[in-house]
Design a protein around this motif. Sequence first.
Motif, PDB file in Angstrom:
ATOM      1  N   UNK A   1       0.850  -1.182   0.000  1.00 58.15           N
ATOM      2  CA  UNK A   1       0.000   0.000   0.000  1.00 58.15           C
ATOM      3  C   UNK A   1       0.889   1.236   0.000  1.00 58.15           C
ATOM      4  N   UNK A   2       0.689   2.084  -0.993  1.00 60.41           N
ATOM      5  CA  UNK A   2       1.377   3.375  -1.055  1.00 60.41           C
ATOM      6  C   UNK A   2       0.311   4.448  -0.896  1.00 60.41           C
TER       7      UNK A   2
ATOM      8  N   UNK B   1      -3.771  -4.121  -9.190  1.00 60.14           N
ATOM      9  CA  UNK B   1      -3.327  -2.791  -8.784  1.00 60.14           C
ATOM     10  C   UNK B   1      -4.554  -1.891  -8.852  1.00 60.14           C
ATOM     11  N   UNK B   2      -4.871  -1.283  -7.716  1.00 62.28           N
ATOM     12  CA  UNK B   2      -6.069  -0.461  -7.644  1.00 62.28           C
ATOM     13  C   UNK B   2      -5.762   0.854  -6.941  1.00 62.28           C
ATOM     14  N   UNK B   3      -6.299   1.922  -7.488  1.00 62.92           N
ATOM     15  CA  UNK B   3      -6.256   3.219  -6.822  1.00 62.92           C
ATOM     16  C   UNK B   3      -7.568   3.349  -6.061  1.00 62.92           C
ATOM     17  N   UNK B   4      -7.489   3.344  -4.741  1.00 59.31           N
ATOM     18  CA  UNK B   4      -8.703   3.440  -3.934  1.00 59.31           C
ATOM     19  C   UNK B   4      -9.048   4.884  -3.594  1.00 59.31           C
ATOM     20  N   UNK B   5      -8.064   5.777  -3.701  1.00 53.09           N
ATOM     21  CA  UNK B   5      -8.259   7.207  -3.458  1.00 53.09           C
ATOM     22  C   UNK B   5      -7.374   7.982  -4.409  1.00 53.09           C
TER      23      UNK B   5
ATOM     24  N   UNK C   1      -3.812  10.283  -2.288  1.00 56.02           N
ATOM     25  CA  UNK C   1      -3.734   9.222  -3.288  1.00 56.02           C
ATOM     26  C   UNK C   1      -3.362   7.932  -2.564  1.00 56.02           C
ATOM     27  N   UNK C   2      -4.057   6.859  -2.897  1.00 53.10           N
ATOM     28  CA  UNK C   2      -3.756   5.564  -2.289  1.00 53.10           C
ATOM     29  C   UNK C   2      -3.760   4.506  -3.380  1.00 53.10           C
ATOM     30  N   UNK C   3      -2.663   3.784  -3.448  1.00 54.14           N
ATOM     31  CA  UNK C   3      -2.459   2.736  -4.453  1.00 54.14           C
ATOM     32  C   UNK C   3      -2.262   1.416  -3.727  1.00 54.14           C
TER      33      UNK C   3
END
Length: 175
Positions: A98-99, A129-133, A108-110
């Motif tokens: 989690x980045x 790979x998902x961008x949740x924010x 931003x959250x990846x």
Amino acid sequence: MNKKIIFLVLLLNIFLLTSCSPGGSRTGMLNKESDDKKADARLEQVIVAIQNQDKNALTAMFSKQALAEAKDFDGSMNYLFELFQGKVQSKKNDGLIVDESDNYGHSKKEVKSFYIVETDKQKYLFFLLEYTTNTDQSDNVGLYSLRVIKAEDENTQYSSWQKMKIAGIYKPKQE
């Protein structure tokens, strides 16, 4: 004894001030349990869509950005539907990265998740790979990359997440 207490208080303050700053980047264990549950739920949604060959449901999981950047999304989805065979027997989380960054309101959250999925016919490796924010680019929120391969192809079709960060659904190049 008094010096030890003062030292511990100072150390604790330094830790709290640096880990809770309004700007900067965090990677790692924050909200790990929540991130694990969300990643597991996304995997379950992906598997159900694949097993039902539900193109609309699978497409809806991807961000607008990923769909715009993906090459031959429909062809890759058809490939995936043919590749994945059998009833799921087990799913094992094989890693989560989690980045997360929050720079003065720009968040931003990846989430990168790795799974081993076994069916009654085959063993597969999944990478999501998902961008949740993403407060600056809302079109980028959603699934960005999905790679599903047979475990036996790991050496030729699976590598670091940086190399697998390709928009859409993975389909190997035809030779």
